[in-house]
Design an enzyme around this catalytic site. Structure first.
Site, PDB file in Angstrom:
ATOM      1  N   ASP A 513       0.824  -1.204   0.000  1.00  0.00           N
ATOM      2  CA  ASP A 513       0.000   0.000   0.000  1.00  0.00           C
ATOM      3  C   ASP A 513       0.866   1.265   0.000  1.00  0.00           C
ATOM      4  O   ASP A 513       1.690   1.460   0.894  1.00  0.00           O
ATOM      5  CB  ASP A 513      -0.897  -0.031   1.243  1.00  0.00           C
ATOM      6  CG  ASP A 513      -2.103   0.864   1.133  1.00  0.00           C
ATOM      7  OD1 ASP A 513      -2.135   1.719   0.237  1.00  0.00           O
ATOM      8  OD2 ASP A 513      -3.020   0.706   1.961  1.00  0.00           O
ATOM      9  N   GLY A 555      -4.928   3.566  -8.171  1.00  0.00           N
ATOM     10  CA  GLY A 555      -5.105   3.866  -9.582  1.00  0.00           C
ATOM     11  C   GLY A 555      -4.248   4.997 -10.103  1.00  0.00           C
ATOM     12  O   GLY A 555      -4.416   5.414 -11.256  1.00  0.00           O
ATOM     13  N   ASP A 576     -10.472   3.881  -1.782  1.00  0.00           N
ATOM     14  CA  ASP A 576     -11.116   2.854  -0.964  1.00  0.00           C
ATOM     15  C   ASP A 576     -12.632   2.866  -1.124  1.00  0.00           C
ATOM     16  O   ASP A 576     -13.259   3.925  -1.220  1.00  0.00           O
ATOM     17  CB  ASP A 576     -10.780   3.068   0.511  1.00  0.00           C
ATOM     18  CG  ASP A 576      -9.327   2.747   0.823  1.00  0.00           C
ATOM     19  OD1 ASP A 576      -8.621   2.256  -0.071  1.00  0.00           O
ATOM     20  OD2 ASP A 576      -8.909   2.988   1.965  1.00  0.00           O
TER      21      ASP A 576
END
Length: 761
Positions: A513, A555, A576
């Site tokens: 992440d 993205g 999210d």
């Protein structure tokens, strides 16, 4: 219903972004505000000239409005006339509410140059103005900012123009005010009336569904009187089939319990809980929808489910569990396994190491006292893994940072107890919160640089072994920056150490992440976006284990165009998801330009599933998606060949949620070996039709009604590029509907779906 306020204000007195009272009790902000992607406390002052600022909507993140890849500070401003009649006409004259909706990530909110709110809590006007508010633990993105001020607070200018300014800091990914619906209103009795229906699950018993819940008065001072009505009607035919009313008086801090039972339906039913207040004839309406189960009960005869193709690199540890429904005990067979692999005939678990490259067509058999099921599994020992979208569970949408080892093990056990393993669900993934907090004085790594787990995860190796013993795979989370999104220790400059630790623990899946790497990256160029993912890819390549590599960076830079080149098996395509229709529909139905990049080993990831009990921890609630929205969710993600990662408390699985995630014909659409992502073929008047090409030459089709009313929808086969004559099978009901020429017509409820397979006529 609110009474309209007879208040006329000459438009010339105010600028275009000044709004006035719309009724006696409520001031609705427009969704268009002034905006500047910069930072200066002068922006909060009422006399600041914002005439050159751009306009922006507060019902969309700023990335969707021309500020792609922008992280950091930005300001929103709007002017509003607050009439004294708002308080004069109110039943309660205590407090003024300022509702700003949802903000990603942090906020400082001002009225007339003076602060009144910080990160969901009210603030005194003497609060120091600095950047420390960005050091707080991130506010969950699905929490509304709802602030209050005393009516006598000097910060409010009654019968005058007021300036609301919101300073936002976004640390990465999507940012800004994004849910819309901002408003100002007086505190009223309806704020003290809490209907507990949304936290009360439906129970399924003998052809009926029932619910028990309470009405609560949370005021310590005021009583609430009125009439309470429960009403149920079919969403397709509109017929009311249940209605009951009660006279209610709730004294301060009291509650009253209610219960009702309905006949099970094969469509969604709209439930309304209506409270008519005695004090001012106003009304509060709480909406609900009764779930309905479409998935047939599995046959006691054996049936082999799950992916039909599986990839592994030569010589790497191999783990595959044959997914099969049917009465236990059951035994398994596997003919033509690659050398080095061995089947446990009692559990159906295939283990070992296969060294020889090749394509192996393995005949699988499942046997019980009723009969035998046979299926072909194509095992490809080669360069690719994740040949079908990953299916599993992830801890984030349910537990957030409150995850611990026992919760993970409990979820894994449910796979076996509830039979999820028998439908192809494979991964058990830990998200953020297993590491040691960055702010902790405790060591984060040992003397060799190996990452340490916090006390909630006392033995990560044992945890991995326990998951593998069930025939499941084990996933974990980290970030390329120094800290994770939750402020825990991450992998920056220790990538090889962490990859080796993951391998030693038996990790099969890594979610990586972006988070704090935004402070490391020089800019948002493609080269800088790729860089940290190359580094971890190289680290993963150096270990003796296959790990599915999930890129999570929301993205940025059209990651679908280059995610495969950095070794990613899947990549997040958006911010999210939350358990709202707005979030689900915006994310799901935007997966268009990335379709051509989806293929075996490389998948577009529109984020995890938000069905069941969710909450981002530790306080959970049933998903706010309606039953129809949940059918849409699972159907669309299956058509999109998206990773299916359940994000709920598996120990609280109800019959409806279990029906959503154990329909083998729906799952087969997602796991189709061809690996094509569905294409949107039709989009008119709130109707969308998505078509997915399947390996057998047929098509899976989803007709979606995005509107707010039931619609009768006719789809011409020529409009969606399929054969003119087709046999249609309803995949949710697992029922053949017949042969159709030219078109297909059906009624679809609001925000619902018809998912079917077309085969040659």
């Amino acid at each position: 219903k609110m009474k309209k306020l007879a208040l006329i204000i000459t438009a010339l007195l105010f600028s275009l972004n000044l709004i006035s009272a719309q009724n006696k009790y409520f001031l609705q902000f427009p969704d268009e505000w002034k905006f500047k992607a910069a930072d200066n406390f002068e922006f909060s002052k009422p006399d600041y000239d914002d005439s050159n600022w751009e306009k922006i909507r507060i019902d969309k993140v700023w990335e969707d409005q021309g500020h792609d890849n922008y992280d950091g500070y930005a300001w929103y401003r709007i002017k509003i006339f607050i009439p004294s009649s708002l308080k004069d006409d109110a039943f309660l004259k205590d407090s003024l509410r300022i509702f700003l909706g949802k903000i990603d990530d942090y906020d400082q909110s001002f009225i007339n140059g003076k602060i009144f709110g910080i990160n969901c809590r009210n603030a005194d006007e003497k609060t120091s103005l600095d950047n420390s508010f960005t050091d707080e633990r991130p506010i969950p993105w699905n929490v509304n900012r709802n602030y209050s001020l005393s009516v006598n607070d000097s910060r409010i200018l009654w019968d005058k123009e007021n300036v609301i300014a919101v300073r936002v800091y976004d640390q990465g990914g999507a940012g800004g005010m994004f849910s819309g619906g901002a408003a100002i209103r007086m505190l009223d009795l309806n704020e003290f009336l809490i209907c507990g229906h949304s936290h009360a699950p439906y129970e399924f018993t003998k052809g009926k569904i029932s619910k028990s819940f309470s009405l609560n008065n949370i005021s310590a001072l005021y009583s609430i009187k009125g009439k309470f009505t429960i009403k149920a009607e079919g969403k397709i035919d509109g017929k009311i089939f249940f209605e009951k009313s009660y006279d209610v008086e709730l004294r301060p801090n009291s509650s009253q319990n209610f219960a009702y039972s309905l006949s099970s339906q094969d469509q969604s039913s709209l439930i309304r809980y209506i409270f008519d207040f005695a004090h001012n004839n106003s009304q509060s309406v709480f909406n609900d929808e009764a779930p309905y189960i479409l998935t047939p009960v599995s046959s006691p005869a054996p049936k082999i489910n799950g992916a039909k193709v599986y990839g592994q690199r030569p010589g790497r540890p191999f783990l595959y569990t044959i997914a099969a429904t049917g009465t236990r005990p059951m035994t398994f067979e596997a003919v033509n396994l690659p050398a080095g692999l061995k089947l446990d005939k009692k559990t159906g678990i295939i283990k070992g190491r296969a060294s020889e490259k090749g394509v192996y067509k393995v005949t699988l058999k499942a046997n019980n006292k009723i009969g035998t099921a046979t299926s072909i599994l194509k095992i490809i020992i080669g360069d690719k893994i994740s040949l079908t979208p990953p299916m599993g569970w992830n801890s984030w949408n349910v537990w957030g940072l409150a995850i611990d080892q026992e919760k993970v093990l409990a979820s894994a056990r449910v796979y076996k107890e509830k039979g999820l393993l028998n439908h192809g669900w494979t991964f058990i993934n830990i998200d953020d919160g297993w590491e040691i907090e960055g702010s902790s004085p405790d060591p984060k790594r040992d003397s060799n640089g190996n990452i340490l787990c916090n006390s909630k995860f006392p033995d990560m190796k044992a945890l991995g072994d326990s998951i593998h013993a069930l025939g499941l795979k084990f996933g974990i989370y980290s970030s390329p920056g120094p800290l994770t999104c939750g402020g825990y220790t991450a992998s920056y400059q220790f990538e090889i150490n962490d990859a080796r630790s993951f391998a030693s623990w038996g990790v099969d899946y890594l979610k990586y992440d972006w988070c704090s790497y935004g402070k490391i990256a020089k800019d948002h160029s493609i080269a800088e976006l790729k860089k940290p993912y190359y580094v971890m890819r190289d680290a993963l390549d150096s270990i003796d284990r296959d790990i599915v590599y999930s890129l999570c960076q929301y993205g940025m830079g059209n990651v679908w165009e280059w995610g495969g080149s950095v070794g990613g098996n899947l990549w997040r395509t958006t911010g999210d998801i939350t358990d709202t229709w707005q979030s689900l529909s915006q994310i799901g139905f935007s997966q268009i330009e990335n379709a051509k990049y989806a293929k075996p080993g490389n998948w577009n990831d529109p984020d995890m599933l938000v069905v069941g009990w969710v909450g981002w921890g530790p306080n959970l609630h049933p998903t706010r998606l309606t039953p129809d929205e949940q059918y849409t969710h699972i159907s669309l993600w299956s058509l999109l060949s998206a990773p299916l990662l359940i994000g709920c408390d598996l120990t609280r699985l109800d019959d409806f949620t279990l029906n959503l995630i154990t329909n083998d014909e729906v799952i087969a659409v997602n796991q189709d070996p061809l690996g094509k992502q569905a294409i949107r073929k039709f989009n008119e008047n709130g109707t969308q039709v998505w078509v997915k090409e399947l390996e057998d030459g047929n098509h899976a089709v989803g007709i979606f009604n995005l509107g707010n009313e039931t619609q009768k929808i006719a789809v011409n086969f020529s409009d969606i590029g399929v054969r003119p004559k087709n046999k249609i099978r309803d995949l949710w009901r697992q029922k053949n509907l017949g042969e159709f020429s030219g078109k297909f017509e059906t009624a679809i409820t609001s925000r619902g779906v018809m998912l079917f397979k077309l085969t040659g006529g």
